[in-house]
Design an enzyme around this catalytic site. Structure first.
Site, PDB file in Angstrom:
ATOM      1  N   HIS A  30       1.077  -1.249  -0.276  1.00  0.00           N
ATOM      2  CA  HIS A  30      -0.198   0.280  -0.042  1.00  0.00           C
ATOM      3  C   HIS A  30       0.849   1.205  -0.257  1.00  0.00           C
ATOM      4  O   HIS A  30       2.578   0.754   0.292  1.00  0.00           O
ATOM      5  CB  HIS A  30      -1.359   0.344   1.243  1.00  0.00           C
ATOM      6  CG  HIS A  30      -0.471   0.004   2.381  1.00  0.00           C
ATOM      7  ND1 HIS A  30       0.611   0.552   3.397  1.00  0.00           N
ATOM      8  CD2 HIS A  30      -0.764  -1.376   3.259  1.00  0.00           C
ATOM      9  CE1 HIS A  30       1.015   0.201   4.311  1.00  0.00           C
ATOM     10  NE2 HIS A  30       0.518  -0.909   4.611  1.00  0.00           N
ATOM     11  N   HIS A  33       4.326   1.778   2.489  1.00  0.00           N
ATOM     12  CA  HIS A  33       5.406   1.237   2.015  1.00  0.00           C
ATOM     13  C   HIS A  33       5.899   1.746   0.531  1.00  0.00           C
ATOM     14  O   HIS A  33       7.249   1.882   0.628  1.00  0.00           O
ATOM     15  CB  HIS A  33       4.838  -0.899   0.841  1.00  0.00           C
ATOM     16  CG  HIS A  33       4.376  -1.454   2.175  1.00  0.00           C
ATOM     17  ND1 HIS A  33       3.017  -2.173   1.913  1.00  0.00           N
ATOM     18  CD2 HIS A  33       4.701  -2.559   3.411  1.00  0.00           C
ATOM     19  CE1 HIS A  33       3.310  -3.065   2.648  1.00  0.00           C
ATOM     20  NE2 HIS A  33       3.960  -3.132   3.578  1.00  0.00           N
ATOM     21  N   LYS A 145       8.222   3.772  11.014  1.00  0.00           N
ATOM     22  CA  LYS A 145       7.818   3.990  12.677  1.00  0.00           C
ATOM     23  C   LYS A 145       6.692   3.673  12.879  1.00  0.00           C
ATOM     24  O   LYS A 145       6.054   3.250  13.893  1.00  0.00           O
ATOM     25  CB  LYS A 145       7.768   5.481  13.135  1.00  0.00           C
ATOM     26  CG  LYS A 145       9.263   6.229  12.622  1.00  0.00           C
ATOM     27  CD  LYS A 145       9.267   7.277  13.024  1.00  0.00           C
ATOM     28  CE  LYS A 145      10.275   7.993  13.114  1.00  0.00           C
ATOM     29  NZ  LYS A 145      10.421   9.961  13.117  1.00  0.00           N
TER      30      LYS A 145
END
Length: 277
Positions: A30, A33, A145
């Site tokens: 998605h 990424h 993160k």
């Protein structure tokens, strides 16, 4: 974009790659990424992405078999994003002896937060990432993160084992309503998707309280847990931790992270917000 399926081919390709950035994934890609890919492209001559659904990091009753495999769509996205090579090994290629006697054992933090609810998960993550690093031999690797505890485990592993690989943290990608981008968002029904941003709103509420000077972390955490539970969520944890170590945070600390995991229907969502006061 080259598609590489064997360790030998990957090592041969790596020899001519120059400065190399690596983005390990489990596929079902998605925009989050692709944000990692963009960060990788900015920092290296070549970018390689891996797709491997790692059985070792799935626990009992988790969704290994159901995890979406979307190879053709993933390839199209990666090619459009300018990825130079896709490493797509089979399970037998990555685990040639079938059994895995040697594993990378993370420190105690693997048993806290998400680790308390997913026993063995971070051992599986650390082991497969180590194997991929040994095969790809990148100069740097990009991690999101959003998986804050995973990022911490990888950073600690790199530091403790004197690895030369640079770990590049990349900020969490979010939908317009604040929901953290995740492959598992696809499991949500339309009604659940409308409800899902509540997790981020509660993290934001805690952040605002911390930035306003509150030292009562427990009260902020409980308020968020109560709000989620009242809306039908099953809460695993909502915690304020030290951002750099993930140890328990104490009053007065300046570098914090608020982490949460909760189930909405059958879907487990995680999120976090850094708070630097």
């Amino acid at each position: 974009m080259e598609i590489i399926r064997t360790v030998a081919e990957m090592r041969a390709w790596r020899k001519q790659a120059g400065k190399l950035a690596f983005v390990p994934t489990m596929g079902n890609l998605h925009e989050g990424h692709l944000k990692l890919v963009a960060a990788a492209r900015e920092r290296a001559e070549k970018v390689v992405v891996s797709i491997f659904v790692n059985r070792l990091q799935f626990g009992q009753g988790e969704d290994f078999d159901a995890y979406p495999r979307t190879f053709d769509a993933d390839c199209a996205k990666l090619a459009a994003a300018g990825v130079d090579a896709l490493f797509f090994p089979s399970e037998r290629e990555l685990y040639p002896r079938v059994r895995q006697d040697f594993n990378v054992e993370p420190p105690h933090i693997q048993n806290e937060l998400c680790g308390a609810f997913r026993p063995g998960h971070f051992r599986g993550v650390a082991t497969v990432v180590t194997k991929l690093f040994n095969i790809v031999q990148p100069d740097l690797a990009c991690f999101g993160k959003k998986d804050y505890q995973q990022l911490h485990v990888i950073q600690a592993m790199i530091a403790d084992l004197n690895s030369p690989i640079e770990i590049v943290p990349v900020d969490t990608g979010r939908a317009g309503d604040g929901l953290a981008l995740s492959s598992r968002n696809g499991y949500l029904s339309a009604e659940e998707r409308a409800e899902a941003p509540r997790l981020y709103r509660n993290l934001s509420m805690i952040r605002d309280g911390l930035m306003a000077g509150s030292q009562d972390y427990a009260a902020l955490e409980q308020a968020a847990r109560d709000d989620l539970a009242a809306a039908g969520w099953t809460v695993d944890y909502v915690e304020v931790r030290q951002a750099d170590t993930l140890e328990i945070a104490h009053a007065g600390e300046k570098r914090l992270v608020v982490l949460a995991a909760a189930r909405l229907g059958k879907t487990r969502l995680i999120d976090n917000i850094e708070v630097f006061r």
